[in-house]
Design an enzyme around this catalytic site. Structure first.
Site, PDB file in Angstrom:
ATOM      1  N   ALA A  80       0.854  -1.197   0.000  1.00 48.85           N
ATOM      2  CA  ALA A  80       0.000   0.000   0.000  1.00 48.85           C
ATOM      3  C   ALA A  80       0.885   1.240   0.000  1.00 48.85           C
ATOM      4  O   ALA A  80       2.017   1.210   0.454  1.00 48.85           O
ATOM      5  CB  ALA A  80      -0.885  -0.014   1.236  1.00 48.85           C
ATOM      6  N   CYS A 121       3.587   2.976 -17.647  1.00 55.29           N
ATOM      7  CA  CYS A 121       2.800   1.825 -18.117  1.00 55.29           C
ATOM      8  C   CYS A 121       1.408   1.728 -17.501  1.00 55.29           C
ATOM      9  O   CYS A 121       0.408   1.818 -18.217  1.00 55.29           O
ATOM     10  CB  CYS A 121       3.574   0.545 -17.852  1.00 55.29           C
ATOM     11  SG  CYS A 121       5.208   0.589 -18.584  1.00 55.29           S
TER      12      CYS A 121
HETATM   13  C1  UGA Z   1       4.997  -2.491 -15.131  1.00 53.41           C
HETATM   14  C2  UGA Z   1       4.845  -4.004 -14.989  1.00 53.41           C
HETATM   15  O1  UGA Z   1       5.230  -4.423 -13.681  1.00 53.41           O
HETATM   16  C3  UGA Z   1       5.688  -4.732 -16.026  1.00 53.41           C
HETATM   17  O2  UGA Z   1       5.437  -6.123 -15.948  1.00 53.41           O
HETATM   18  C4  UGA Z   1       5.283  -4.222 -17.415  1.00 53.41           C
HETATM   19  O3  UGA Z   1       6.044  -4.847 -18.432  1.00 53.41           O
HETATM   20  C5  UGA Z   1       5.507  -2.724 -17.471  1.00 53.41           C
HETATM   21  O4  UGA Z   1       4.702  -2.096 -16.468  1.00 53.41           O
HETATM   22  C6  UGA Z   1       5.108  -2.276 -18.866  1.00 53.41           C
HETATM   23  O5  UGA Z   1       3.935  -2.342 -19.201  1.00 53.41           O
HETATM   24  O6  UGA Z   1       6.010  -1.989 -19.688  1.00 53.41           O
HETATM   25  P1  UGA Z   1       6.806  -0.711 -14.289  1.00 53.41           P
HETATM   26  O7  UGA Z   1       5.924   0.349 -14.852  1.00 53.41           O
HETATM   27  O8  UGA Z   1       8.256  -0.656 -14.550  1.00 53.41           O
HETATM   28  O9  UGA Z   1       6.336  -2.161 -14.805  1.00 53.41           O
HETATM   29  O10 UGA Z   1       6.609  -0.650 -12.729  1.00 53.41           O
HETATM   30  P2  UGA Z   1       6.166  -1.604 -11.539  1.00 53.41           P
HETATM   31  O11 UGA Z   1       7.360  -2.113 -10.849  1.00 53.41           O
HETATM   32  O12 UGA Z   1       5.162  -2.572 -11.969  1.00 53.41           O
HETATM   33  O13 UGA Z   1       5.471  -0.508 -10.598  1.00 53.41           O
HETATM   34  C7  UGA Z   1       4.399   0.293 -11.079  1.00 53.41           C
HETATM   35  C8  UGA Z   1       3.917   1.234 -10.022  1.00 53.41           C
HETATM   36  O14 UGA Z   1       3.215   0.535  -9.000  1.00 53.41           O
HETATM   37  C9  UGA Z   1       5.007   2.017  -9.305  1.00 53.41           C
HETATM   38  O15 UGA Z   1       4.589   3.348  -9.143  1.00 53.41           O
HETATM   39  C10 UGA Z   1       5.126   1.341  -7.953  1.00 53.41           C
HETATM   40  O16 UGA Z   1       5.563   2.218  -6.931  1.00 53.41           O
HETATM   41  C11 UGA Z   1       3.689   0.907  -7.719  1.00 53.41           C
HETATM   42  N1  UGA Z   1       3.548  -0.255  -6.822  1.00 53.41           N
HETATM   43  C12 UGA Z   1       4.044  -1.469  -7.171  1.00 53.41           C
HETATM   44  C13 UGA Z   1       2.862  -0.096  -5.624  1.00 53.41           C
HETATM   45  O17 UGA Z   1       2.381   1.001  -5.278  1.00 53.41           O
HETATM   46  N2  UGA Z   1       2.690  -1.193  -4.812  1.00 53.41           N
HETATM   47  C14 UGA Z   1       3.172  -2.406  -5.140  1.00 53.41           C
HETATM   48  O18 UGA Z   1       2.970  -3.356  -4.356  1.00 53.41           O
HETATM   49  C15 UGA Z   1       3.876  -2.545  -6.341  1.00 53.41           C
END
Ligand code: UGA
Length: 446
Positions: free
Chosen positions: A265, A273
Protein backbone atom coordinates in the site's frame (compact mmCIF):
# COMPACT_ATOMS: atom_id res chain seq x y z
CA UNK A 1 14.99 -21.11 -39.18
CA UNK A 2 18.07 -19.28 -38.04
CA UNK A 3 17.42 -15.60 -37.50
CA UNK A 4 20.70 -14.14 -36.40
CA UNK A 5 20.78 -10.51 -37.38
CA UNK A 6 18.31 -8.50 -35.41
CA UNK A 7 16.80 -5.06 -35.91
CA UNK A 8 15.22 -3.09 -33.09
CA UNK A 9 13.08 -0.04 -33.88
CA UNK A 10 12.61 2.41 -31.00
CA UNK A 11 15.32 2.71 -28.38
CA UNK A 12 13.35 3.53 -25.24
CA UNK A 13 13.84 1.35 -22.18
CA UNK A 14 12.21 -1.64 -23.89
CA UNK A 15 14.10 -1.37 -27.20
CA UNK A 16 17.46 -0.38 -25.79
CA UNK A 17 17.45 -3.07 -23.10
CA UNK A 18 16.41 -5.68 -25.68
CA UNK A 19 19.15 -4.54 -28.10
CA UNK A 20 21.80 -4.74 -25.40
CA UNK A 21 20.59 -8.09 -24.05
CA UNK A 22 20.55 -9.70 -27.51
CA UNK A 23 23.93 -8.23 -28.44
CA UNK A 24 25.42 -9.44 -25.16
CA UNK A 25 24.44 -13.00 -26.15
CA UNK A 26 26.26 -12.72 -29.46
CA UNK A 27 23.42 -11.68 -31.76
CA UNK A 28 24.30 -8.99 -34.30
CA UNK A 29 21.93 -6.14 -33.53
CA UNK A 30 21.16 -2.89 -35.27
CA UNK A 31 19.07 -0.35 -33.38
CA UNK A 32 17.11 2.45 -34.98
CA UNK A 33 15.54 5.50 -33.43
CA UNK A 34 14.09 8.55 -35.12
CA UNK A 35 15.56 10.78 -32.41
CA UNK A 36 18.97 11.84 -33.71
CA UNK A 37 20.23 13.03 -30.29
CA UNK A 38 19.28 9.74 -28.68
CA UNK A 39 21.12 7.73 -31.34
CA UNK A 40 24.27 9.87 -30.96
CA UNK A 41 24.11 9.52 -27.20
CA UNK A 42 23.76 5.72 -27.30
CA UNK A 43 26.58 5.49 -29.83
CA UNK A 44 28.80 7.20 -27.28
CA UNK A 45 27.85 4.55 -24.72
CA UNK A 46 25.51 6.79 -22.75
CA UNK A 47 22.09 5.45 -21.75
CA UNK A 48 19.27 8.02 -22.01
CA UNK A 49 17.49 6.28 -19.12
CA UNK A 50 18.81 4.86 -15.86
CA UNK A 51 18.55 1.06 -16.00
CA UNK A 52 20.44 -1.13 -13.59
CA UNK A 53 23.51 -2.60 -15.33
CA UNK A 54 22.56 -1.27 -18.76
CA UNK A 55 25.44 1.20 -19.24
CA UNK A 56 27.98 -1.55 -18.62
CA UNK A 57 26.39 -3.94 -21.13
CA UNK A 58 25.96 -1.10 -23.64
CA UNK A 59 29.68 -0.27 -23.42
CA UNK A 60 30.60 -3.92 -23.97
CA UNK A 61 28.35 -4.51 -26.99
CA UNK A 62 29.44 -1.28 -28.66
CA UNK A 63 33.09 -2.23 -28.11
CA UNK A 64 32.73 -5.75 -29.49
CA UNK A 65 30.70 -4.47 -32.45
CA UNK A 66 27.59 -6.56 -31.73
CA UNK A 67 25.44 -3.44 -31.51
CA UNK A 68 25.30 -0.85 -34.26
CA UNK A 69 23.00 2.13 -34.58
CA UNK A 70 21.34 3.69 -37.56
CA UNK A 71 18.60 6.04 -38.65
CA UNK A 72 18.12 4.31 -41.98
CA UNK A 73 15.32 1.74 -42.29
CA UNK A 74 16.82 0.54 -45.55
CA UNK A 75 20.19 -0.25 -44.04
CA UNK A 76 18.48 -1.89 -41.07
CA UNK A 77 16.15 -4.18 -43.03
CA UNK A 78 18.74 -5.10 -45.67
CA UNK A 79 21.13 -6.19 -42.98
CA UNK A 80 18.76 -8.19 -40.74
CA UNK A 81 16.43 -11.23 -40.62
CA UNK A 82 14.08 -10.18 -37.82
CA UNK A 83 12.84 -6.84 -36.56
CA UNK A 84 11.35 -5.96 -33.16
CA UNK A 85 9.08 -2.91 -33.15
CA UNK A 86 9.47 -1.23 -29.75
CA UNK A 87 8.22 2.28 -30.49
CA UNK A 88 6.09 4.25 -28.05
CA UNK A 89 2.31 4.10 -27.98
CA UNK A 90 1.44 7.25 -26.02
CA UNK A 91 -1.99 8.25 -24.76
CA UNK A 92 -4.05 10.78 -26.65
CA UNK A 93 -5.59 13.54 -24.49
CA UNK A 94 -8.75 11.42 -24.04
CA UNK A 95 -6.70 8.41 -22.86
CA UNK A 96 -7.08 6.35 -26.05
CA UNK A 97 -3.89 5.04 -27.65
CA UNK A 98 -2.02 6.95 -30.34
CA UNK A 99 -0.76 4.36 -32.83
CA UNK A 100 0.99 6.75 -35.19
CA UNK A 101 4.55 5.59 -34.31
CA UNK A 102 3.56 1.96 -34.81
CA UNK A 103 1.98 2.88 -38.16
CA UNK A 104 5.05 4.85 -39.24
CA UNK A 105 7.41 2.01 -38.34
CA UNK A 106 5.19 -0.54 -40.12
CA UNK A 107 5.08 1.66 -43.22
CA UNK A 108 8.85 2.09 -43.35
CA UNK A 109 9.47 -1.61 -42.72
CA UNK A 110 6.89 -2.55 -45.37
CA UNK A 111 8.54 -0.29 -47.97
CA UNK A 112 11.94 -1.86 -47.32
CA UNK A 113 10.54 -5.39 -47.44
CA UNK A 114 9.40 -4.87 -51.03
CA UNK A 115 12.84 -5.82 -52.36
CA UNK A 116 13.80 -8.28 -49.64
CA UNK A 117 14.23 -11.77 -51.08
CA UNK A 118 14.86 -13.68 -47.86
CA UNK A 119 12.18 -14.54 -45.29
CA UNK A 120 11.81 -11.71 -42.81
CA UNK A 121 10.05 -11.77 -39.44
CA UNK A 122 8.42 -8.65 -37.99
CA UNK A 123 7.71 -8.78 -34.25
CA UNK A 124 5.64 -6.11 -32.53
CA UNK A 125 6.61 -5.53 -28.87
CA UNK A 126 4.97 -2.14 -28.37
CA UNK A 127 1.84 -2.34 -26.22
CA UNK A 128 -1.07 -2.03 -28.65
CA UNK A 129 -4.86 -2.40 -28.28
CA UNK A 130 -6.37 -5.76 -29.27
CA UNK A 131 -6.74 -6.07 -33.04
CA UNK A 132 -3.91 -3.66 -33.93
CA UNK A 133 -1.44 -6.27 -35.23
CA UNK A 134 -3.97 -7.50 -37.75
CA UNK A 135 -5.87 -4.31 -38.53
CA UNK A 136 -2.97 -1.87 -38.60
CA UNK A 137 0.49 -3.48 -38.71
CA UNK A 138 -0.32 -6.32 -41.11
CA UNK A 139 -2.45 -4.10 -43.32
CA UNK A 140 0.20 -1.38 -43.62
CA UNK A 141 3.11 -3.80 -44.16
CA UNK A 142 1.21 -5.65 -46.88
CA UNK A 143 0.12 -2.46 -48.63
CA UNK A 144 3.68 -1.16 -48.68
CA UNK A 145 5.56 -4.39 -49.40
CA UNK A 146 3.14 -6.11 -51.77
CA UNK A 147 3.85 -9.31 -49.78
CA UNK A 148 1.41 -11.64 -48.05
CA UNK A 149 1.84 -13.52 -44.78
CA UNK A 150 4.11 -16.54 -45.09
CA UNK A 151 6.20 -14.56 -47.67
CA UNK A 152 7.10 -12.66 -44.56
CA UNK A 153 6.34 -13.37 -40.88
CA UNK A 154 4.45 -11.35 -38.28
CA UNK A 155 4.01 -11.82 -34.52
CA UNK A 156 2.82 -9.80 -31.56
CA UNK A 157 5.09 -10.60 -28.65
CA UNK A 158 4.34 -8.52 -25.53
CA UNK A 159 7.06 -7.52 -23.10
CA UNK A 160 6.60 -7.73 -19.35
CA UNK A 161 9.70 -5.76 -18.35
CA UNK A 162 9.82 -3.72 -15.20
CA UNK A 163 11.66 -0.43 -15.50
CA UNK A 164 14.91 -0.60 -13.59
CA UNK A 165 14.92 -4.41 -13.91
CA UNK A 166 14.56 -4.64 -17.67
CA UNK A 167 17.73 -6.67 -18.35
CA UNK A 168 16.95 -9.11 -15.57
CA UNK A 169 13.43 -9.58 -16.95
CA UNK A 170 14.70 -10.15 -20.51
CA UNK A 171 17.12 -12.84 -19.38
CA UNK A 172 14.67 -14.50 -16.96
CA UNK A 173 11.08 -13.86 -18.05
CA UNK A 174 8.14 -15.66 -16.36
CA UNK A 175 6.88 -16.62 -19.80
CA UNK A 176 6.97 -15.85 -23.50
CA UNK A 177 3.68 -15.01 -25.19
CA UNK A 178 3.63 -15.29 -28.97
CA UNK A 179 0.64 -14.05 -30.93
CA UNK A 180 0.66 -15.11 -34.58
CA UNK A 181 -1.68 -15.86 -37.46
CA UNK A 182 0.43 -18.50 -39.18
CA UNK A 183 2.50 -21.37 -37.85
CA UNK A 184 5.71 -20.38 -39.64
CA UNK A 185 5.87 -17.00 -37.89
CA UNK A 186 5.23 -18.51 -34.46
CA UNK A 187 7.81 -21.23 -34.96
CA UNK A 188 10.39 -18.78 -36.29
CA UNK A 189 10.03 -16.59 -33.20
CA UNK A 190 10.06 -19.56 -30.87
CA UNK A 191 13.29 -20.82 -32.50
CA UNK A 192 14.75 -17.37 -32.06
CA UNK A 193 13.96 -17.41 -28.33
CA UNK A 194 15.33 -20.95 -28.03
CA UNK A 195 18.65 -19.74 -29.38
CA UNK A 196 18.54 -16.80 -26.96
CA UNK A 197 17.60 -18.73 -23.81
CA UNK A 198 19.51 -21.95 -24.56
CA UNK A 199 18.64 -24.61 -21.97
CA UNK A 200 16.44 -22.28 -19.93
CA UNK A 201 13.53 -21.55 -22.23
CA UNK A 202 10.68 -20.15 -20.07
CA UNK A 203 7.10 -21.41 -20.45
CA UNK A 204 5.69 -20.41 -23.84
CA UNK A 205 2.13 -19.56 -24.83
CA UNK A 206 1.41 -19.43 -28.55
CA UNK A 207 -1.92 -17.87 -29.42
CA UNK A 208 -3.62 -15.37 -31.72
CA UNK A 209 -2.28 -11.78 -31.93
CA UNK A 210 -5.53 -10.51 -30.39
CA UNK A 211 -5.21 -12.75 -27.34
CA UNK A 212 -1.56 -11.77 -26.95
CA UNK A 213 -2.43 -8.08 -27.17
CA UNK A 214 -5.15 -8.52 -24.57
CA UNK A 215 -2.85 -10.55 -22.29
CA UNK A 216 -0.50 -7.57 -22.07
CA UNK A 217 -3.29 -5.13 -21.11
CA UNK A 218 -5.03 -7.55 -18.78
CA UNK A 219 -1.73 -8.32 -17.07
CA UNK A 220 -1.02 -4.68 -16.25
CA UNK A 221 -4.65 -4.01 -15.36
CA UNK A 222 -4.63 -6.91 -12.92
CA UNK A 223 -1.42 -5.76 -11.23
CA UNK A 224 -2.77 -2.21 -10.96
CA UNK A 225 -6.01 -3.62 -9.53
CA UNK A 226 -4.08 -5.60 -6.93
CA UNK A 227 -2.32 -2.43 -5.73
CA UNK A 228 -5.58 -0.47 -5.71
CA UNK A 229 -7.23 -3.24 -3.75
CA UNK A 230 -4.68 -3.03 -0.96
CA UNK A 231 -4.85 0.77 -1.09
CA UNK A 232 -8.61 0.55 -0.61
CA UNK A 233 -7.99 -1.66 2.42
CA UNK A 234 -5.38 0.87 3.61
CA UNK A 235 -8.06 3.54 3.77
CA UNK A 236 -10.15 1.21 5.88
CA UNK A 237 -7.17 0.54 8.18
CA UNK A 238 -6.51 4.24 8.70
CA UNK A 239 -9.93 4.56 10.24
CA UNK A 240 -9.66 1.47 12.41
CA UNK A 241 -7.64 1.73 15.62
CA UNK A 242 -5.33 -1.26 15.86
CA UNK A 243 -5.33 -1.99 12.14
CA UNK A 244 -2.25 -1.98 9.94
CA UNK A 245 -2.42 -2.62 6.19
CA UNK A 246 1.10 -4.07 6.16
CA UNK A 247 0.03 -6.90 8.41
CA UNK A 248 -3.19 -7.40 6.48
CA UNK A 249 -1.18 -7.60 3.22
CA UNK A 250 1.17 -10.11 4.80
CA UNK A 251 -1.74 -12.21 6.00
CA UNK A 252 -3.66 -12.33 2.75
CA UNK A 253 -0.41 -12.67 0.76
CA UNK A 254 0.22 -15.98 2.54
CA UNK A 255 -2.69 -17.41 0.60
CA UNK A 256 -0.92 -18.88 -2.42
CA UNK A 257 -3.88 -17.99 -4.59
CA UNK A 258 -3.36 -14.32 -3.76
CA UNK A 259 0.43 -14.00 -3.27
CA UNK A 260 2.27 -11.21 -1.47
CA UNK A 261 3.62 -9.32 -4.49
CA UNK A 262 2.02 -6.05 -5.55
CA UNK A 263 0.29 -5.68 -2.21
CA UNK A 264 2.39 -2.76 -0.98
CA UNK A 265 0.00 0.00 0.00
CA UNK A 266 1.16 3.55 -0.56
CA UNK A 267 0.69 6.52 -2.81
CA UNK A 268 -0.46 4.24 -5.63
CA UNK A 269 0.90 3.27 -9.02
CA UNK A 270 2.56 5.59 -11.49
CA UNK A 271 5.07 5.29 -14.33
CA UNK A 272 4.82 5.06 -18.06
CA UNK A 273 2.80 1.83 -18.12
CA UNK A 274 0.01 1.30 -15.57
CA UNK A 275 -1.59 4.77 -15.91
CA UNK A 276 -1.48 4.66 -19.72
CA UNK A 277 -2.54 1.02 -20.02
CA UNK A 278 -5.44 1.12 -17.55
CA UNK A 279 -7.04 4.13 -19.21
CA UNK A 280 -6.12 2.72 -22.63
CA UNK A 281 -7.98 -0.53 -21.86
CA UNK A 282 -10.94 1.39 -20.48
CA UNK A 283 -11.13 3.43 -23.70
CA UNK A 284 -10.71 0.32 -25.80
CA UNK A 285 -13.63 -1.30 -23.96
CA UNK A 286 -15.70 1.83 -24.56
CA UNK A 287 -14.86 1.74 -28.27
CA UNK A 288 -16.44 -1.72 -28.55
CA UNK A 289 -19.31 -0.92 -26.17
CA UNK A 290 -18.02 -2.74 -23.06
CA UNK A 291 -17.80 -1.09 -19.62
CA UNK A 292 -14.99 -2.25 -17.33
CA UNK A 293 -16.18 -1.25 -13.82
CA UNK A 294 -13.35 -2.92 -11.88
CA UNK A 295 -10.84 -0.97 -13.93
CA UNK A 296 -12.77 2.27 -13.34
CA UNK A 297 -12.59 1.65 -9.59
CA UNK A 298 -8.90 0.72 -9.85
CA UNK A 299 -8.14 4.15 -11.32
CA UNK A 300 -10.44 5.94 -8.86
CA UNK A 301 -8.78 4.36 -5.82
CA UNK A 302 -5.35 5.18 -7.20
CA UNK A 303 -6.26 8.83 -7.56
CA UNK A 304 -7.77 8.92 -4.09
CA UNK A 305 -4.47 7.90 -2.47
CA UNK A 306 -3.08 11.36 -3.23
CA UNK A 307 -5.91 13.11 -1.38
CA UNK A 308 -5.60 10.51 1.34
CA UNK A 309 -1.92 11.44 1.81
CA UNK A 310 -2.69 15.16 1.71
CA UNK A 311 -5.35 14.70 4.40
CA UNK A 312 -2.83 12.85 6.60
CA UNK A 313 -0.24 15.60 6.07
CA UNK A 314 -2.76 18.32 6.90
CA UNK A 315 -3.79 16.52 10.07
CA UNK A 316 -0.23 15.81 11.13
CA UNK A 317 0.99 19.42 10.98
CA UNK A 318 -2.30 21.30 11.32
CA UNK A 319 -2.62 22.43 7.69
CA UNK A 320 0.18 22.53 5.13
CA UNK A 321 -0.29 26.19 4.14
CA UNK A 322 3.00 28.07 4.64
CA UNK A 323 4.75 24.96 5.99
CA UNK A 324 8.19 23.81 4.85
CA UNK A 325 7.79 20.31 3.55
CA UNK A 326 10.67 17.98 2.70
CA UNK A 327 9.70 15.35 0.15
CA UNK A 328 11.99 12.32 -0.13
CA UNK A 329 11.73 10.53 -3.47
CA UNK A 330 10.54 11.79 -6.85
CA UNK A 331 10.93 8.82 -9.21
CA UNK A 332 7.73 6.84 -9.84
CA UNK A 333 9.41 3.95 -8.02
CA UNK A 334 12.90 3.21 -6.70
CA UNK A 335 15.60 2.07 -9.11
CA UNK A 336 14.73 4.45 -11.93
CA UNK A 337 15.12 8.14 -12.78
CA UNK A 338 11.73 8.10 -14.52
CA UNK A 339 9.23 10.62 -13.15
CA UNK A 340 6.46 10.00 -15.67
CA UNK A 341 3.12 9.91 -13.83
CA UNK A 342 5.08 9.82 -10.59
CA UNK A 343 2.76 9.86 -7.58
CA UNK A 344 5.32 11.88 -5.71
CA UNK A 345 5.21 14.68 -8.29
CA UNK A 346 1.40 14.59 -8.20
CA UNK A 347 1.50 14.88 -4.41
CA UNK A 348 3.96 17.79 -4.58
CA UNK A 349 1.73 19.64 -7.04
CA UNK A 350 -1.19 19.28 -4.61
CA UNK A 351 0.95 20.48 -1.70
CA UNK A 352 2.00 23.53 -3.73
CA UNK A 353 -1.62 24.27 -4.61
CA UNK A 354 -2.33 24.34 -0.89
CA UNK A 355 0.40 26.88 -0.28
CA UNK A 356 3.16 24.65 1.10
CA UNK A 357 6.85 25.37 0.46
CA UNK A 358 8.45 22.20 -0.84
CA UNK A 359 12.05 21.01 -0.91
CA UNK A 360 12.78 17.74 -2.70
CA UNK A 361 15.43 15.05 -2.91
CA UNK A 362 15.91 11.94 -5.03
CA UNK A 363 19.04 9.82 -5.56
CA UNK A 364 18.54 9.58 -9.34
CA UNK A 365 15.58 11.62 -10.55
CA UNK A 366 16.47 15.20 -9.58
CA UNK A 367 17.41 16.20 -13.11
CA UNK A 368 14.26 14.78 -14.72
CA UNK A 369 12.12 16.34 -11.96
CA UNK A 370 13.54 19.78 -12.67
CA UNK A 371 12.02 19.59 -16.15
CA UNK A 372 8.59 19.16 -14.56
CA UNK A 373 8.69 21.06 -11.28
CA UNK A 374 10.95 23.86 -12.55
CA UNK A 375 11.45 26.53 -9.86
CA UNK A 376 8.25 25.75 -8.00
CA UNK A 377 10.25 23.75 -5.44
CA UNK A 378 13.82 23.83 -4.15
CA UNK A 379 16.21 20.96 -4.75
CA UNK A 380 18.42 19.32 -2.15
CA UNK A 381 21.56 17.39 -3.00
CA UNK A 382 21.39 15.21 0.12
CA UNK A 383 18.82 14.00 2.66
CA UNK A 384 20.18 16.28 5.42
CA UNK A 385 19.84 19.37 3.24
CA UNK A 386 16.30 18.39 2.35
CA UNK A 387 15.27 18.02 6.00
CA UNK A 388 16.90 21.25 7.17
CA UNK A 389 14.37 23.44 8.97
CA UNK A 390 11.37 21.51 7.64
CA UNK A 391 8.03 21.22 9.43
CA UNK A 392 7.18 17.91 7.83
CA UNK A 393 9.06 15.16 6.02
CA UNK A 394 7.10 13.04 3.52
CA UNK A 395 8.56 9.78 2.31
CA UNK A 396 7.13 9.44 -1.22
CA UNK A 397 9.39 6.93 -3.04
CA UNK A 398 10.92 4.07 -1.08
CA UNK A 399 14.58 4.28 -2.17
CA UNK A 400 16.79 2.14 0.09
CA UNK A 401 18.80 5.31 0.86
CA UNK A 402 15.83 6.54 2.90
CA UNK A 403 15.36 3.42 4.98
CA UNK A 404 18.03 4.44 7.49
CA UNK A 405 16.26 7.65 8.49
CA UNK A 406 16.37 8.01 12.29
CA UNK A 407 14.27 9.95 14.76
CA UNK A 408 17.37 11.72 16.13
CA UNK A 409 18.20 12.96 12.64
CA UNK A 410 14.73 14.46 12.22
CA UNK A 411 14.93 16.03 15.69
CA UNK A 412 18.32 17.52 14.96
CA UNK A 413 17.62 18.92 11.50
CA UNK A 414 13.93 19.77 11.30
CA UNK A 415 12.16 22.77 12.75
CA UNK A 416 9.29 20.59 13.95
CA UNK A 417 10.02 16.90 13.53
CA UNK A 418 7.11 15.15 11.81
CA UNK A 419 7.18 12.22 9.43
CA UNK A 420 4.57 10.95 6.99
CA UNK A 421 5.43 7.52 5.61
CA UNK A 422 3.62 7.14 2.29
CA UNK A 423 5.33 3.87 1.33
CA UNK A 424 5.36 2.05 4.64
CA UNK A 425 9.11 1.62 5.03
CA UNK A 426 9.39 2.79 8.65
CA UNK A 427 8.65 1.09 11.91
CA UNK A 428 6.32 3.49 13.78
CA UNK A 429 7.86 2.39 17.11
CA UNK A 430 11.16 3.96 16.10
CA UNK A 431 9.51 7.35 15.72
CA UNK A 432 7.73 7.40 19.09
CA UNK A 433 7.85 10.85 20.61
CA UNK A 434 7.60 12.76 17.33
CA UNK A 435 4.63 13.31 15.07
CA UNK A 436 4.31 10.26 12.85
CA UNK A 437 1.64 9.04 10.45
CA UNK A 438 1.59 6.41 7.72
CA UNK A 439 -0.71 5.30 4.97
CA UNK A 440 -2.79 2.35 6.12
CA UNK A 441 -1.91 2.65 9.79
CA UNK A 442 -4.80 2.86 12.21
CA UNK A 443 -2.92 4.27 15.19
CA UNK A 444 -0.83 7.24 14.15
CA UNK A 445 0.36 9.50 16.95
CA UNK A 446 -1.74 12.41 15.78
C1 UGA B 1 5.00 -2.49 -15.13
C2 UGA B 1 4.84 -4.00 -14.99
O1 UGA B 1 5.23 -4.42 -13.68
C3 UGA B 1 5.69 -4.73 -16.03
O2 UGA B 1 5.44 -6.12 -15.95
C4 UGA B 1 5.28 -4.22 -17.42
O3 UGA B 1 6.04 -4.85 -18.43
C5 UGA B 1 5.51 -2.72 -17.47
O4 UGA B 1 4.70 -2.10 -16.47
C6 UGA B 1 5.11 -2.28 -18.87
O5 UGA B 1 3.93 -2.34 -19.20
O6 UGA B 1 6.01 -1.99 -19.69
P1 UGA B 1 6.81 -0.71 -14.29
O7 UGA B 1 5.92 0.35 -14.85
O8 UGA B 1 8.26 -0.66 -14.55
O9 UGA B 1 6.34 -2.16 -14.80
O10 UGA B 1 6.61 -0.65 -12.73
P2 UGA B 1 6.17 -1.60 -11.54
O11 UGA B 1 7.36 -2.11 -10.85
O12 UGA B 1 5.16 -2.57 -11.97
O13 UGA B 1 5.47 -0.51 -10.60
C7 UGA B 1 4.40 0.29 -11.08
C8 UGA B 1 3.92 1.23 -10.02
O14 UGA B 1 3.21 0.53 -9.00
C9 UGA B 1 5.01 2.02 -9.31
O15 UGA B 1 4.59 3.35 -9.14
C10 UGA B 1 5.13 1.34 -7.95
O16 UGA B 1 5.56 2.22 -6.93
C11 UGA B 1 3.69 0.91 -7.72
N1 UGA B 1 3.55 -0.25 -6.82
C12 UGA B 1 4.04 -1.47 -7.17
C13 UGA B 1 2.86 -0.10 -5.62
O17 UGA B 1 2.38 1.00 -5.28
N2 UGA B 1 2.69 -1.19 -4.81
C14 UGA B 1 3.17 -2.41 -5.14
O18 UGA B 1 2.97 -3.36 -4.36
C15 UGA B 1 3.88 -2.55 -6.34
Amino acid sequence: MHLERVAVVGLGYVGLSLSCALASKGFKVIGLDKDYEKVRMIEKGLTPIYEEGLDKVLGEVLDNGNLKLTQSYEEMINWTDICFICVGTPSRPDGSIDLSYVEDASRMIGKCLRNKKKYYLVVVRSTIPPGTTVNVVKKVIEEESGKRLTDYGLCFNPEFLREGKALQDIFNPDRIVIGCLDETSGEALLDFYKSFHGDNVPPVLVTTPTNAELIKYANNAFLAMKISFINMISQLCQNLPGADVKVVAEGIGMDKRIGREFLDAGLGWGGSCFPKDTIGLLKFGESIGVRLPILEATIEVNDSQISNAIALAEKLVGGVYGKNIAVLGLAFKPGTDDVRESRSIRLIEKLLERGARVRVHDPKALEKSREVLKNKVSYASCIEECLQNADLCILATEWSEYKGLKREMLEKLMKHPALLDCRRIYDPREFKGIKFAAIGLGEPSI
